[in-house]
Write an enzyme that holds these catalytic residues in place. Structure first.
Site, PDB file in Angstrom:
ATOM      1  N   ASP A   1      -9.753   9.722 -24.585  1.00 10.07           N
ATOM      2  CA  ASP A   1      -9.201   8.460 -24.597  1.00 10.07           C
ATOM      3  C   ASP A   1      -8.574   7.993 -25.807  1.00 10.07           C
ATOM      4  OD1 ASP A   1      -9.194   5.623 -23.573  1.00 10.07           O
ATOM      5  OD2 ASP A   1     -10.657   4.969 -25.143  1.00 10.07           O
TER       6      ASP A   1
ATOM      7  N   HIS B   1      -3.859   8.977 -29.366  1.00  9.46           N
ATOM      8  CA  HIS B   1      -3.672   7.938 -30.616  1.00  9.46           C
ATOM      9  C   HIS B   1      -3.572   8.800 -31.778  1.00  9.46           C
ATOM     10  CE1 HIS B   1      -3.400   5.059 -27.456  1.00  9.46           C
ATOM     11  NE2 HIS B   1      -4.694   4.801 -27.290  1.00  9.46           N
TER      12      HIS B   1
ATOM     13  N   HIS C   1       0.519   3.419 -26.988  1.00  7.99           N
ATOM     14  CA  HIS C   1       0.767   2.197 -27.726  1.00  7.99           C
ATOM     15  C   HIS C   1       0.539   2.205 -28.792  1.00  7.99           C
ATOM     16  CE1 HIS C   1      -3.603   1.340 -27.457  1.00  7.99           C
ATOM     17  NE2 HIS C   1      -3.307   0.273 -28.407  1.00  7.99           N
TER      18      HIS C   1
ATOM     19  N   ASP D   1       0.972  -1.055  -0.015  1.00  9.01           N
ATOM     20  CA  ASP D   1      -0.023   0.058  -0.129  1.00  9.01           C
ATOM     21  C   ASP D   1       0.813   1.293   0.118  1.00  9.01           C
ATOM     22  OD1 ASP D   1      -1.270   2.313   0.969  1.00  9.01           O
ATOM     23  OD2 ASP D   1      -2.931   1.050   1.958  1.00  9.01           O
TER      24      ASP D   1
ATOM     25  N   LYS E   1      -1.191   6.301 -20.626  1.00  6.50           N
ATOM     26  CA  LYS E   1      -1.949   7.164 -20.685  1.00  6.50           C
ATOM     27  C   LYS E   1      -3.116   6.864 -20.016  1.00  6.50           C
ATOM     28  CE  LYS E   1      -5.344   6.735 -23.619  1.00  6.50           C
ATOM     29  NZ  LYS E   1      -5.921   5.472 -23.661  1.00  6.50           N
TER      30      LYS E   1
ATOM     31  N   LYS F   1       2.674   0.254 -32.617  1.00  7.04           N
ATOM     32  CA  LYS F   1       2.205  -0.688 -33.732  1.00  7.04           C
ATOM     33  C   LYS F   1       3.445  -0.757 -34.929  1.00  7.04           C
ATOM     34  CE  LYS F   1      -2.502   0.062 -32.471  1.00  7.04           C
ATOM     35  NZ  LYS F   1      -3.023  -1.243 -32.023  1.00  7.04           N
TER      36      LYS F   1
ATOM     37  N   GLU G   1     -13.945   0.902 -33.548  1.00  5.02           N
ATOM     38  CA  GLU G   1     -13.911  -0.378 -32.862  1.00  5.02           C
ATOM     39  C   GLU G   1     -15.268  -0.915 -32.776  1.00  5.02           C
ATOM     40  OE1 GLU G   1     -10.986  -0.427 -29.395  1.00  5.02           O
ATOM     41  OE2 GLU G   1     -11.943   1.733 -29.111  1.00  5.02           O
TER      42      GLU G   1
HETATM   43  C1  BG6 Z   1      -6.747   2.265 -25.538  1.00  4.75           C
HETATM   44  C2  BG6 Z   1      -8.054   3.008 -25.257  1.00  4.75           C
HETATM   45  O1  BG6 Z   1      -5.829   3.387 -25.515  1.00  4.75           O
HETATM   46  O2  BG6 Z   1      -7.000   1.975 -26.796  1.00  4.75           O
HETATM   47  C3  BG6 Z   1      -9.080   1.767 -25.293  1.00  4.75           C
HETATM   48  O3  BG6 Z   1      -7.872   3.281 -23.826  1.00  4.75           O
HETATM   49  C4  BG6 Z   1      -9.045   1.472 -26.863  1.00  4.75           C
HETATM   50  O4  BG6 Z   1     -10.470   2.458 -25.223  1.00  4.75           O
HETATM   51  C5  BG6 Z   1      -7.526   0.983 -27.006  1.00  4.75           C
HETATM   52  O5  BG6 Z   1     -10.275   0.185 -26.915  1.00  4.75           O
HETATM   53  C6  BG6 Z   1      -7.597   0.725 -28.759  1.00  4.75           C
HETATM   54  O6  BG6 Z   1      -6.290   0.042 -28.978  1.00  4.75           O
HETATM   55  P1  BG6 Z   1      -6.105  -0.771 -30.148  1.00  4.75           P
HETATM   56  O7  BG6 Z   1      -4.783  -1.198 -30.073  1.00  4.75           O
HETATM   57  O8  BG6 Z   1      -7.174  -2.020 -29.805  1.00  4.75           O
HETATM   58  O9  BG6 Z   1      -6.605  -0.010 -31.549  1.00  4.75           O
END
Ligand code: BG6
Length: 488
Positions: free
Chosen positions: A236, A241, A179, A94, A149, A183, A217
């Site tokens: 988000d 991204h 992330h 903790d 993030k 890719k 998505e």
């Molecule tokens: C994340 C978001 O950063 O990216 C999510 O918090 C989202 O909401 C995700 O679903 C999408 O990532 P990817 O790699 O599946 O396109």
């Protein structure tokens, strides 16, 4: 012949949030796969921290189970799994109590070794955890801090977090993960633009009509309602991204790809984004929220039902008309679009070229479509160049659209690694190119904030769209007003 990646220096990965979703789904599977490919030296250790009260054996058993869920069956090897779980240990902690810290201090006994503090926890704890690490003398010159993030929920909170972590770690030790930058297909965007000569002379307002960047998505928010309802699609997906993708499309060629150059160029793009402020937000930005519908033939509930938040005004869809105010891009709109529970999962960048200036083939008026380069990031990575060709046969010249298709899976005969595999190894190597620098994060919030402000008015409501569709009709209108359309 492709070369196997060489080993990275031995490291101690210290994962805060070690029993959480991100650790189970992404971090540990990524480290397992790097171990399988021989990139982790034998001394590499992974110390998971959480409040779960597990001992090492319990944690290892748990992760064995998670690996079989989140690593593809063909990639699991019993001997490697045994070797990998032997690297794991668990410390119950903790952050405000001393007990767990003393165990961690004892474990981290090699000050020379690379230490990776990975904060897979809420951003409100980033500052405090950094402070506690410093209090316990755990921050060495070869330590790195990895932040997930979102970095804050607006500019003020991002500044606060950056100041707090910056009081303990040097900027070169801080790795802010987006992330998308890990890719393969996103890195390939840089290579496509700058390791080929034929695109660059055309890559500007003289030849390009507009750019579209979509990340859609088909999944909903699922169990992440608690986080998502405070966040929404703008924070988000767009703030990080999609703006990062826009930067890679729009940036000037860096002198070379390394250390700060790429980040310097991306920052210039963020700073050149035309601010969208006040009533302009209502014209240039569309917010949507999914209502019930059919996804892959299955009925799905609305966002409000799924998250049990009746009356929520959180947006699950955003479309924006953005502009980069510089010489290269003057007058070229960048349309950004992201949403959950859309018709299908696809992330792509469409570069729409201008139409030919003059129809010279008799009878061909209106039959020649402008060239379009589609860079598909997922699910199937590849590139398609839409061109016009002559339909074979006698009796005049008839024009037909055709496409040059490049599928990476086909060309390289293998699957791309997950983004986290690359990013975690870059952290150990100390390579910051694919991470967001402090000024980038702050510039992105600066651009997004007036939109958030406009949406914070009490009468703001996202437009409903049925799940399984491509978002609210206002997103279509956004382009139709400019005599353009989204490619469906
Ligand atoms: C994340 C978001 O950063 O990216 C999510 O918090 C989202 O909401 C995700 O679903 C999408 O990532 P990817 O790699 O599946 O396109």
């Amino acid at each position: 012949m492709s070369q196997a990646p060489g080993p990275v220096p031995a490291a101690d990965f210290v994962v805060f949030g070690g029993t959480g979703d991100l650790a189970a789904r992404k971090l540990l599977p990524a480290l397992y796969l790097r171990d399988r490919d021989g990139q982790l030296p034998p001394e590499t250790r992974i110390i998971a921290l959480s409040r779960a009260g597990l001992d090492d054996g319990g944690y290892r058993d748990k992760i064995r189970g998670e690996l079989s869920r989140f690593v593809r069956t063909g990639e699991l090897d019993d001997a490697v799994v045994d070797r990998f779980v032997a690297r794991l240990s668990h410390v119950s902690i903790d952050i405000e109590h001393e007990e767990g810290w003393s165990i961690l201090v004892e474990k981290l006994d090699d000050d020379e070794r690379v230490r990776v503090f990975y904060l897979a926890i809420g951003p409100d704890l980033f500052g405090r955890v950094s402070e506690r690490l410093a209090d316990h003398g755990l921050v060495t010159p070869s330590s790195r801090l990895v932040l997930e993030k979102p970095i804050g929920h607006d500019l003020a909170s991002a500044l606060e977090i950056n100041d707090a972590v910056g009081a303990v770690f040097e900027e070169h030790q801080i790795f802010r993960i987006d992330h998308y930058l890990g890719k393969e297909s996103v890195q390939n965007l840089l290579v496509t633009r700058f390791a080929n000569t034929f695109l660059e002379p055309l890559w500007n307002a003289n030849c390009i009509d507009h750019v579209q960047i979509t990340a859609s998505e088909s999944i909903g928010v699922g169990s992440r309602g608690g986080y998502y309802d405070q966040s929404g699609a703008l924070r988000d997906m767009i703030q990080n991204h999609l703006l990062q993708l826009l930067c890679l499309v729009a940036m000037e060629p860096p002198t070379y790809v390394g250390k700060e150059n790429v980040r310097d160029e991306k920052l210039k793009v963020l700073q050149a984004l035309r601010p969208i402020v006040g009533e302009e937000v209502d014209r240039s930005v569309v917010a949507g929220q999914y209502s019930p519908g059919l996804v892959d033939g299955e009925p799905v509930p609305s966002y409000q039902t799924e998250t049990e938040r009746p009356g929520s005004t959180t947006e699950t869809f955003v479309a924006i008309k953005a502009e980069v105010q510089n010489w290269r891009w003057a007058g070229v709109p960048f349309y950004l679009r992201t949403g959950k529970r859309m018709e299908r999962r696809i992330s792509e960048i469409v570069i729409q070229f201008k139409a030919v200036p003059h129809p010279m083939f008799p009878g061909s008026e209106g039959t020649s479509e402008p060239n379009r380069l589609v860079i598909q990031l997922q699910p199937d990575e590849g590139m398609r160049l839409h061109m016009t060709a002559k339909e074979p046969g006698p009796g005049g010249i008839r024009l037909r659209p055709v496409s040059l298709d490049l599928s990476y899976a086909h060309a390289f005969q293998r699957q791309s690694p997950d983004a986290y595999e690359r990013l975690l190894m870059d952290v150990v190597r100390g390579n910051p190119t694919l991470f967001m620098r402090r000024d980038e994060v702050e510039a992105a919030w600066t651009w997004v904030e007036p939109i958030l402000d406009r949406w914070s008015r009490p009468d703001h409501r996202p437009r409903p769209y049925p799940s399984g569709t491509n978002g609210p009709s206002a997103a279509t209108t956004l382009l139709e007003r400019d005599s353009r359309s989204w490619p469906e």
